[in-house]
Design an enzyme around this catalytic site. Structure first.
Site, PDB file in Angstrom:
ATOM      1  N   CYS A  37       0.325  -1.552   0.105  1.00 56.54           N
ATOM      2  CA  CYS A  37      -0.092   0.372  -0.194  1.00 56.54           C
ATOM      3  C   CYS A  37       1.243   1.218   0.269  1.00 56.54           C
ATOM      4  CB  CYS A  37      -0.931  -0.251   1.657  1.00 56.54           C
ATOM      5  SG  CYS A  37      -1.978   1.688   1.578  1.00 56.54           S
ATOM      6  N   THR A  39       0.621   3.258   2.030  1.00 60.85           N
ATOM      7  CA  THR A  39       1.008   3.587   3.842  1.00 60.85           C
ATOM      8  C   THR A  39       2.252   2.783   4.149  1.00 60.85           C
ATOM      9  OG1 THR A  39      -1.869   4.335   3.903  1.00 60.85           O
ATOM     10  CG2 THR A  39       0.441   3.863   5.743  1.00 60.85           C
ATOM     11  N   HIS A  42       4.735   5.150   2.939  1.00 58.51           N
ATOM     12  CA  HIS A  42       4.780   6.148   3.932  1.00 58.51           C
ATOM     13  C   HIS A  42       5.946   5.880   5.455  1.00 58.51           C
ATOM     14  CE1 HIS A  42       2.175   9.293   1.764  1.00 58.51           C
ATOM     15  NE2 HIS A  42       1.202   8.462   1.463  1.00 58.51           N
ATOM     16  N   HIS A  58      -0.907  -4.639   6.101  1.00 57.18           N
ATOM     17  CA  HIS A  58      -1.850  -4.770   6.834  1.00 57.18           C
ATOM     18  C   HIS A  58      -2.908  -5.169   5.829  1.00 57.18           C
ATOM     19  CE1 HIS A  58      -1.491  -0.424   4.764  1.00 57.18           C
ATOM     20  NE2 HIS A  58      -1.806  -0.795   4.523  1.00 57.18           N
ATOM     21  N   CYS A 101     -10.104   5.632  17.505  1.00 61.21           N
ATOM     22  CA  CYS A 101      -9.568   4.913  18.773  1.00 61.21           C
ATOM     23  C   CYS A 101      -8.243   5.158  19.140  1.00 61.21           C
ATOM     24  CB  CYS A 101      -9.951   3.572  18.876  1.00 61.21           C
ATOM     25  SG  CYS A 101      -8.863   2.792  20.420  1.00 61.21           S
ATOM     26  N   LEU A 250      -9.636  11.196   1.441  1.00 61.04           N
ATOM     27  CA  LEU A 250      -8.300   9.757   1.760  1.00 61.04           C
ATOM     28  C   LEU A 250      -7.227  10.015   1.437  1.00 61.04           C
ATOM     29  CD1 LEU A 250     -11.111   7.946  -0.485  1.00 61.04           C
ATOM     30  CD2 LEU A 250     -10.433   6.574   1.818  1.00 61.04           C
ATOM     31  N   GLY A 251      -6.675  10.730   1.122  1.00 62.08           N
ATOM     32  CA  GLY A 251      -4.987  10.621   0.560  1.00 62.08           C
ATOM     33  C   GLY A 251      -4.226  10.894   2.223  1.00 62.08           C
TER      34      GLY A 251
HETATM   35  P1  NAP Z   1      -0.985   5.344  -4.920  1.00 60.86           P
HETATM   36  O1  NAP Z   1      -1.395   3.348  -6.003  1.00 60.86           O
HETATM   37  O2  NAP Z   1       0.010   5.856  -4.475  1.00 60.86           O
HETATM   38  O3  NAP Z   1      -1.987   6.506  -5.666  1.00 60.86           O
HETATM   39  C1  NAP Z   1      -2.302   7.282  -5.697  1.00 60.86           C
HETATM   40  C2  NAP Z   1      -2.552   8.413  -7.426  1.00 60.86           C
HETATM   41  O4  NAP Z   1      -2.109   9.596  -7.285  1.00 60.86           O
HETATM   42  C3  NAP Z   1      -0.864   8.115  -7.888  1.00 60.86           C
HETATM   43  O5  NAP Z   1      -1.546   6.114  -8.881  1.00 60.86           O
HETATM   44  C4  NAP Z   1      -0.693   9.032  -8.862  1.00 60.86           C
HETATM   45  O6  NAP Z   1      -1.150   8.833  -9.819  1.00 60.86           O
HETATM   46  C5  NAP Z   1      -1.561   9.790  -8.604  1.00 60.86           C
HETATM   47  N1  NAP Z   1      -1.544  11.537  -8.112  1.00 60.86           N
HETATM   48  C6  NAP Z   1      -0.075  11.628  -7.728  1.00 60.86           C
HETATM   49  N2  NAP Z   1      -0.036  12.972  -7.733  1.00 60.86           N
HETATM   50  C7  NAP Z   1      -0.879  13.888  -8.951  1.00 60.86           C
HETATM   51  C8  NAP Z   1      -1.843  15.115  -9.293  1.00 60.86           C
HETATM   52  N3  NAP Z   1      -0.569  15.463  -9.122  1.00 60.86           N
HETATM   53  N4  NAP Z   1      -2.253  14.902 -10.167  1.00 60.86           N
HETATM   54  C9  NAP Z   1      -3.217  13.533 -10.772  1.00 60.86           C
HETATM   55  N5  NAP Z   1      -2.882  12.020  -9.957  1.00 60.86           N
HETATM   56  C10 NAP Z   1      -2.005  12.372  -8.788  1.00 60.86           C
HETATM   57  O7  NAP Z   1      -1.804   4.995  -3.929  1.00 60.86           O
HETATM   58  P2  NAP Z   1      -3.074   4.510  -3.474  1.00 60.86           P
HETATM   59  O8  NAP Z   1      -2.573   3.336  -2.599  1.00 60.86           O
HETATM   60  O9  NAP Z   1      -4.332   4.455  -4.358  1.00 60.86           O
HETATM   61  O10 NAP Z   1      -3.898   5.149  -1.557  1.00 60.86           O
HETATM   62  C11 NAP Z   1      -3.830   6.634  -2.035  1.00 60.86           C
HETATM   63  C12 NAP Z   1      -4.048   7.491  -0.826  1.00 60.86           C
HETATM   64  O11 NAP Z   1      -4.574   7.234   0.093  1.00 60.86           O
HETATM   65  C13 NAP Z   1      -1.962   7.082  -0.079  1.00 60.86           C
HETATM   66  O12 NAP Z   1      -1.390   8.391   0.120  1.00 60.86           O
HETATM   67  C14 NAP Z   1      -2.654   6.310   0.706  1.00 60.86           C
HETATM   68  O13 NAP Z   1      -1.937   6.233   1.654  1.00 60.86           O
HETATM   69  C15 NAP Z   1      -3.639   6.538   1.776  1.00 60.86           C
HETATM   70  N6  NAP Z   1      -4.639   5.786   2.119  1.00 60.86           N
HETATM   71  C16 NAP Z   1      -5.488   6.047   3.081  1.00 60.86           C
HETATM   72  C17 NAP Z   1      -6.023   4.797   3.657  1.00 60.86           C
HETATM   73  C18 NAP Z   1      -7.498   6.161   4.509  1.00 60.86           C
HETATM   74  O14 NAP Z   1      -7.621   5.411   5.836  1.00 60.86           O
HETATM   75  N7  NAP Z   1      -7.595   7.056   4.184  1.00 60.86           N
HETATM   76  C19 NAP Z   1      -6.782   4.304   3.609  1.00 60.86           C
HETATM   77  C20 NAP Z   1      -5.635   3.339   2.171  1.00 60.86           C
HETATM   78  C21 NAP Z   1      -4.462   4.237   1.722  1.00 60.86           C
HETATM   79  P3  NAP Z   1      -0.461   9.213 -12.037  1.00 60.86           P
HETATM   80  O15 NAP Z   1       1.136   9.245 -11.093  1.00 60.86           O
HETATM   81  O16 NAP Z   1      -0.691   8.450 -12.508  1.00 60.86           O
HETATM   82  O17 NAP Z   1      -1.293  11.026 -11.214  1.00 60.86           O
END
Ligand code: NAP
Length: 330
Positions: A37, A39, A42, A58, A101, A250-251
């Site tokens: 992930c 994360t 991160h 996870h 929590c 979510l990010g």
């Molecule tokens: P990921 O695979 O890194 O996907 C992020 C996407 O964002 C990339 O595919 C990238 O695609 C795009 N991106 C980056 N910069 C951009 C920009 N300037 N404009 C448009 N698109 C852009 O991550 P993921 O696993 O899908 O997770 C996404 C986020 O959610 C992460 O930050 C992760 O930590 C978080 N997350 C949060 C939760 C929660 O509970 N809130 C749970 C899981 C994950 P391109 O390069 O094609 O643009």
């Protein structure tokens, strides 16, 4: 057995650890698949809190091989692990917000997780999956559960416009959930390959930049789902949101990161900014959707990795176009 363990920032090692033995109320599983992930990266970079040394992983599923006292699950059952272990006694848990929590010690972050051949966790966090499910698909229950919480917060209505920012696994799952809810969907992601994937998964429109998105929807979208986790996209989100609309974030941006937002604009157009954290009460629904095949996960699997390959994969940014790398630790 060997496990992929985080010892500190930039310090991830493939290490020998003792075989886990289930105690009362615990299950031991043979891990079939564990997703890498955003994360995890991160955590490696020290941008998300963890308690090293800890085995990462996870997002995983596998087959129950042994159980501790008091566990009803039978060995041989395929299960997905809900990694979060809230205390169920703090004020947040008691008012139905277990994702807040402060005592949560998530599996794969605060206690040993699934980047290992075998993993141990409380049986109450094990959710059964069908025997005939493909062994790699259960790894998508956790990211889907987090995305479901975000989409619950967005509360989409059929016919609304939903703009999803970020074409990673979270964005592509959000896209499928938005289509299932009857929304018109625009996916904003820079990669051409991810735009094509989004179209094949049902996106109505794709854009590479916020400017392109506004050309398609000049009034913006009623719901904007931020799934990129970068400053630029978060700052762009309000202008992409229709008056009276909402943004669900979510990010994850690293702790301490600041963004520039214009409160006047949010006020006068009454735009809600909502955050979505973890998977409260959504993991079982996610497992149900994966089991039913409602969500396409095959196109989201970019490559399969061994544990040594996973070490390098976590320590480096994902290759262009990659959606999800799945670790098969056996
Ligand atoms: P990921 O695979 O890194 O996907 C992020 C996407 O964002 C990339 O595919 C990238 O695609 C795009 N991106 C980056 N910069 C951009 C920009 N300037 N404009 C448009 N698109 C852009 O991550 P993921 O696993 O899908 O997770 C996404 C986020 O959610 C992460 O930050 C992760 O930590 C978080 N997350 C949060 C939760 C929660 O509970 N809130 C749970 C899981 C994950 P391109 O390069 O094609 O643009």
């Amino acid at each position: 057995m060997q496990a992929l363990r985080l010892y500190g920032t930039h310090d991830l090692r493939l290490d020998e650890v003792p075989e886990p033995v289930p105690g009362p109320g615990e299950v031991l599983i043979r891990v079939e698949a564990a997703g890498i992930c955003g994360t995890d990266r991160h955590l490696y970079l020290g941008e998300f809190p963890s308690t090293p040394p800890v085995t990462l992983g996870h997002e995983f599923s596998g087959i129950v091989t042994a159980t501790g006292a008091g566990v009803a699950l039978s060995p041989g059952t395929r299960v997905t692990c809900d990694p979060n272990i809230p205390c169920l006694t703090c004020p947040h848990c008691l008012r139905g917000r277990p994702n807040l929590c402060p005592n949560n010690r998530p599996t794969g972050v605060g206690r040993d997780g699934g980047f290992a051949p075998r993993a141990l966790f409380p049986a109450r966090n094990a959710i059964a999956l069908p025997d005939d499910l493909h062994p790699h698909h259960g790894a998508f229950c956790e990211p889907l559960a987090c995305t479901l919480h975000g989409m619950d917060r967005a509360a989409l209505r059929a016919g609304e416009r939903c703009l999803i920012i970020g074409g990673g696994v979270i964005g592509l799952l959000a896209l499928q959930l938005a289509r299932t809810a009857g929304a018109e969907v625009l996916m904003l992601t820079r990669s051409r390959a991810k735009q094509d994937l989004a179209l094949s998964l049902g996106a109505d429109h794709v854009a590479a930049t916020p400017e392109q998105a506004l050309q398609i929807w000049p009034q913006g979208a009623e719901a904007v789902i931020e799934c990129a986790g970068v400053v630029d996209t978060l700052e762009a989100a309000p202008a992409l949101t229709a008056t009276g609309g909402r943004i669900v974030i979510l990010g994850v941006l690293a702790k301490g990161t600041r963004v520039r937002i214009e409160p006047f604009d949010l006020l006068f157009r009454e735009i809600q900014m909502l955050h979505s954290f973890l998977n409260p009460f959504t993991h079982a629904r996610a497992a149900q959707m994966i089991a039913a095949g409602t969500i396409s996960v095959v196109p989201l699997i970019s490559r399969l990795l061994t544990l040594p390959e996973a070490l390098a994969a976590i320590a480096h940014p994902a290759p262009a176009g990659e959606v999800r790398a799945i670790v098969v630790p056996q």
